[in-house]
Design a protein around this motif. Structure first.
Motif, short mmCIF file in Angstrom:
data_model
loop_
_atom_site.label_atom_id
_atom_site.label_comp_id
_atom_site.label_asym_id
_atom_site.label_seq_id
_atom_site.Cartn_x
_atom_site.Cartn_y
_atom_site.Cartn_z
N GLU A 250 0.41 6.87 9.85
CA GLU A 250 2.02 5.87 9.29
C GLU A 250 1.60 4.56 10.13
OE1 GLU A 250 5.52 7.99 8.91
OE2 GLU A 250 5.10 8.99 7.70
N THR B 36 0.36 -1.48 3.06
CA THR B 36 0.62 -1.27 2.50
C THR B 36 0.55 -2.41 1.00
OG1 THR B 36 1.16 0.59 2.44
CG2 THR B 36 1.34 0.69 0.57
N GLN C 21 -3.86 1.49 1.02
CA GLN C 21 -2.70 1.28 1.95
C GLN C 21 -4.28 1.20 3.19
OE1 GLN C 21 -1.07 5.49 3.45
NE2 GLN C 21 0.47 4.26 4.53
N ALA D 69 4.37 7.78 -1.39
CA ALA D 69 3.14 6.82 -1.95
C ALA D 69 2.67 6.60 -2.47
CB ALA D 69 3.46 6.14 -0.62
N SER E 278 11.64 -4.67 -5.05
CA SER E 278 11.72 -3.83 -4.14
C SER E 278 13.62 -4.31 -3.56
CB SER E 278 11.42 -4.40 -2.48
OG SER E 278 9.91 -4.83 -2.92
N ASP F 160 5.00 2.31 -1.66
CA ASP F 160 5.59 2.57 -0.49
C ASP F 160 7.47 2.12 -0.02
OD1 ASP F 160 5.66 4.06 1.87
OD2 ASP F 160 4.64 2.81 2.86
N GLY F 161 7.65 3.15 0.42
CA GLY F 161 8.82 2.46 0.76
C GLY F 161 9.87 2.47 -0.24
N GLU F 162 11.35 2.59 -0.41
CA GLU F 162 12.49 1.90 -0.69
C GLU F 162 12.75 1.29 -2.53
OE1 GLU F 162 16.04 0.55 -0.22
OE2 GLU F 162 16.59 2.81 1.70
N THR G 145 13.62 6.11 -3.66
CA THR G 145 12.27 6.00 -2.50
C THR G 145 11.28 7.22 -2.26
OG1 THR G 145 14.24 5.46 -1.33
CG2 THR G 145 12.24 7.10 0.32
N ASP H 259 7.85 13.21 -0.07
CA ASP H 259 7.46 13.06 1.21
C ASP H 259 5.71 13.98 0.86
OD1 ASP H 259 7.97 11.85 3.07
OD2 ASP H 259 9.18 13.51 3.73
#
Length: 435
Positions: free
Chosen positions: A57, A62, A214, A339, A364, A389-391, A408, A411
């Motif tokens: 990470e 990304t 990514q 993601a 976003s 990726d991310g919220e 979100t 994992d």
């Protein structure tokens, strides 16, 4: 750190045959009631069988890219192909014209050494492109163009290797099978279905496809939805080692694959390979009812997966139970995933549960930027896309009605983390007509 392709040897293919069907875990009564209440009869509870190779990470970049037909980029890729073809043809003609077998032998070995150097240079070109994207010097679309170039040249260099091998077969006492196998395997790690699709798009042979990208300076993740199939390819050079000590044997390879892909391996029948030669890389191929997987395993450090290609038909994709939002007579159902994973978006009439065709965008939270238009839900009210990726916020519009959800990513089951991969997999839903 530069990896030397000459240190690699021929590939080992492990084919795991398809089982008769996917083992489905029956949902509890409460879960069944919940699914029925949400009118999601097409979803059945089963254990998630998808483990994926993830990049570290730290220091990642990304984004999404979508190359389009591009004359200059297409010409550049074509020129690369033409130049490589010309070099191969010229070298082949020069070798065929040599009457002295000893001179031909020396020439083949020189040409093979030059080829190995060109393979290393191509890897360096790929690494430079990944670094440029990671540091923000180029966009995701520009990276895909460069990777399409790498993919194309790798194919031509492979043809060169085949020509040299064929020439060497006609020279008494000369065997270059090991070195050629090494070159082919290294070139194989620079090719992939998403890179191939990007090359086809550039020359106008395929429509643009939204692609998740990514990168780190050592690796890249690419994923897309292509004609009803989720496609993912990953390369992580940090998982490779040039140290020949402590290498796994072919007998230990099934254990490495079990550790990395526990559920997939359990749902297939493992067939031991034959005719195995010494190698620094093993390649495992798994075909199962839910899709297919190709994993490249470095033999050092007890075996590590450093590259994978996965194809999963959307009818067999595993996604989490939906997060729902209702507004203005519309119900938006989004099934979270990791993601870059396959994100399922469904739009229905809040009162009747009937499928609704509407426009879907992704943005976003708290961003002033215009959300990205993804497309329109189909006749079943469904749209698939790689998850960001991310919220993120999913928005759907039909006429004057608007509904949105903030989410979100989940994992994933990470191939690189044995403790993660060996843990009981989370319960996900499989999309299927017969579920």
């Amino acid at each position: 750190m530069m990896r030397q392709s000459a240190a690699l040897a021929t590939t080992l293919l492990l084919l795991v045959s398809s089982v008769g069907g996917v083992v489905v875990a029956a949902p509890s009564a409460a879960e069944s009631s919940s699914l029925a209440a949400k009118s999601e009869s097409s979803l059945a509870e089963i254990d998630n069988e998808t483990s994926v190779l993830m990049l570290d990470e730290d220091d990642t970049n990304t984004a999404f890219g979508a190359p389009s037909a591009n004359l200059s980029a297409s010409l550049a890729v074509r020129d690369t192909r033409v130049r490589s073809e010309l070099r191969t043809r010229t070298t082949g003609q020069r070798l065929a014209a040599m009457e002295n077998e000893n001179e031909r032998r020396k020439a083949v070995l020189r040409a093979l050494t030059e080829l190995e150097i060109r393979v290393d240079d191509l890897r360096a070109e790929e690494r430079a492109a990944l670094d440029a994207h990671t540091t923000g010097e180029i966009t995701a679309t520009q990276l895909l163009v460069r990777l399409a170039h790498v993919h194309t040249e790798a194919a031509e260099l492979r043809a060169n290797a085949t020509m040299l091998e064929r020439t060497a077969d006609g020279i008494d006492g000369l065997s270059i099978d090991g070195r050629v196998g090494s070159v082919r395997l290294e070139l194989q790690t620079m090719r992939g279905p998403i890179r191939e699709r990007a090359a086809a798009v550039l020359r106008g042979g395929a429509p643009p496809t939204r692609t998740y990208v990514q990168t780190t300076t050592d690796g890249v993740v690419l994923s897309m939805i292509d004609d009803g199939v989720y496609v993912r390819e990953v390369y992580d050079d940090s998982k490779r080692t040039s140290d020949a000590s402590g290498r796994i044997t072919v007998g230990e390879l099934p254990d490495v694959m079990e550790r990395a892909y526990p559920v997939i391996m359990q749902r297939g029948e493992f067939n031991s390979p034959t005719g195995v030669q010494a190698s620094n890389i093993f390649v495992g191929k798994v075909r199962y009812a839910g899709g297919d997987l190709t994993a490249y395993v470095d033999r050092g450090d007890e075996g590590q997966v450093f590259r994978e290609i996965q194809r999963i038909p959307l009818d067999n994709a595993h996604v989490a139970q939906s997060t729902n939002s209702t507004r203005s007579g519309l119900e938006l159902r989004v099934h979270p995933t990791y993601a870059g994973g396959p994100l399922r978006i469904e739009l229905v009439d809040a009162a009747t549960g009937d499928s609704v065709q509407g426009n879907v965008s992704l943005g976003s939270p708290d961003s002033n930027e215009q959300p990205t238009f993804l497309g329109r839900t189909d006749a079943d009210g469904v749209l698939w896309t790689p998850a960001p990726d991310g919220e993120f916020v999913v928005q759907a519009i039909r006429g004057n009605s608007f509904v949105s959800i903030e989410l979100t990513p989940d994992d994933p089951m990470n191939v690189s983390d044995p403790n993660d991969s060996l843990a009981p997999p989370p319960t996900h839903a499989r999309v299927g007509a017969d579920a």
